[in-house]
Design an enzyme around this catalytic site. Structure first.
Site, PDB file in Angstrom:
ATOM      1  N   HIS A  86       0.838  -1.107  -0.092  1.00 23.58           N
ATOM      2  CA  HIS A  86       0.026  -0.075   0.032  1.00 23.58           C
ATOM      3  C   HIS A  86       1.110   1.303  -0.143  1.00 23.58           C
ATOM      4  O   HIS A  86       0.376   2.255  -0.008  1.00 23.58           O
ATOM      5  CB  HIS A  86      -1.000   0.005   1.250  1.00 23.58           C
ATOM      6  CG  HIS A  86      -0.223   0.253   2.591  1.00 23.58           C
ATOM      7  ND1 HIS A  86       0.667  -0.892   3.039  1.00 23.58           N
ATOM      8  CD2 HIS A  86      -0.129   1.203   3.217  1.00 23.58           C
ATOM      9  CE1 HIS A  86       1.242  -0.403   4.195  1.00 23.58           C
ATOM     10  NE2 HIS A  86       0.903   0.949   4.145  1.00 23.58           N
ATOM     11  N   HIS A 128       1.957   6.839  -0.892  1.00 26.64           N
ATOM     12  CA  HIS A 128       0.935   6.066  -0.169  1.00 26.64           C
ATOM     13  C   HIS A 128      -0.419   5.900  -1.220  1.00 26.64           C
ATOM     14  O   HIS A 128      -0.983   6.799  -1.466  1.00 26.64           O
ATOM     15  CB  HIS A 128       0.415   7.040   0.852  1.00 26.64           C
ATOM     16  CG  HIS A 128       0.194   5.904   2.109  1.00 26.64           C
ATOM     17  ND1 HIS A 128      -1.018   5.313   2.304  1.00 26.64           N
ATOM     18  CD2 HIS A 128       0.624   5.528   3.369  1.00 26.64           C
ATOM     19  CE1 HIS A 128      -0.839   4.440   3.483  1.00 26.64           C
ATOM     20  NE2 HIS A 128       0.152   4.659   4.148  1.00 26.64           N
TER      21      HIS A 128
END
Lengths: 148, 85
Positions: free
Chosen positions: A57, A72
């Site tokens: 992620h 992110h």
């Protein structure tokens, strides 16, 4: 100066639009954010350098000059524990700006109840060191902001 | 040098909010502040890049070190951030 590129296709919306104060208030650092297009996506390296950290992620690329950029993929997406994310690179790899790093599905992140908005952060940068933040439509690999 | 050793309890480890708060708090100190994971080499606790790259996960043992005036108080504060569930 470092040109930081968009990791995803979508719309550059600016950090204040990220629905998490840790990013929107620039607690992690200054930068930008991209609301990704909802089709399947390949997230790319925002700068050229070493992939010092690779999570499904989120990832960090550090350039030759020691500057690190955090990408992110969505907010709180650590809680998805990698489901729906496919790694296309290996931690420690040298990558060039625009090189594929993670395949993912922003619409699936939406469906899981998380925001797929992607903060792109200049780490250890002063608040005044980022300029030229793009807004509006961007393609993965397009310039997103300048880091002075 | 004064130190605190503790186990990180946050579900996300020392990432995102705990990492940002930890680094912001360390940066307030004029003294050197370091963070080590397990028996690893200490890194600069004032660098968000260094702290995120250290990749401290829930259950990891860490050591926080600093010196100078107010070292114990700063260590207490940093330990409470890093040790919070």
């Amino acid at each position: 100066m470092t040109t930081v590129h968009s990791p995803v296709n979508g719309r550059a919306v600016g950090l204040p639009a990220v629905p998490d104060p840790v990013f929107s208030q620039a607690m992690v650092g200054p930068g930008a954010a991209v609301d990704p297009a909802r089709g399947p996506q390949v997230a790319v390296a925002p700068i050229t350098g070493r992939l010092v950290k690779l999570h499904p992620h989120a990832y960090i690329v550090v350039g030759d000059d020691g500057r690190g950029v955090l990408t992110h993929l969505g907010v709180d997406t650590v809680k998805l524990r990698g489901a729906g994310f496919e790694l296309l690179a290996v931690e420690g790899d040298l990558v060039t700006a625009g090189q594929p790093v993670v395949a993912w599905h922003p619409h699936a992140v939406d469906e899981e109840g998380y925001s797929p908005v992607c903060p792109v952060i200049a780490l250890d940068a002063g608040p005044e060191s980022v300029s030229g933040v793009v807004s509006g439509p961007v393609e993965a690999g397009d310039p997103l902001f300048d880091w002075h | 040098m004064p130190q605190r050793r503790l186990i990180v309890e946050a579900e996300v480890g020392l990432h995102a909010r705990p990492a940002a708060t930890f680094v912001q708090t360390a940066t307030r100190s004029p003294a050197e502040v370091t963070l080590a994971k397990g028996d690893g080499a200490p890194v600069n606790a004032k660098s968000i890049l260094s702290v995120l790259a250290l990749d401290v996960k829930k259950g990891d043992a860490i050591t926080i070190s600093t010196d100078g005036d107010g070292a114990e108080e700063l260590l207490d504060e940093l330990a409470s951030i890093a040790g919070a569930p």
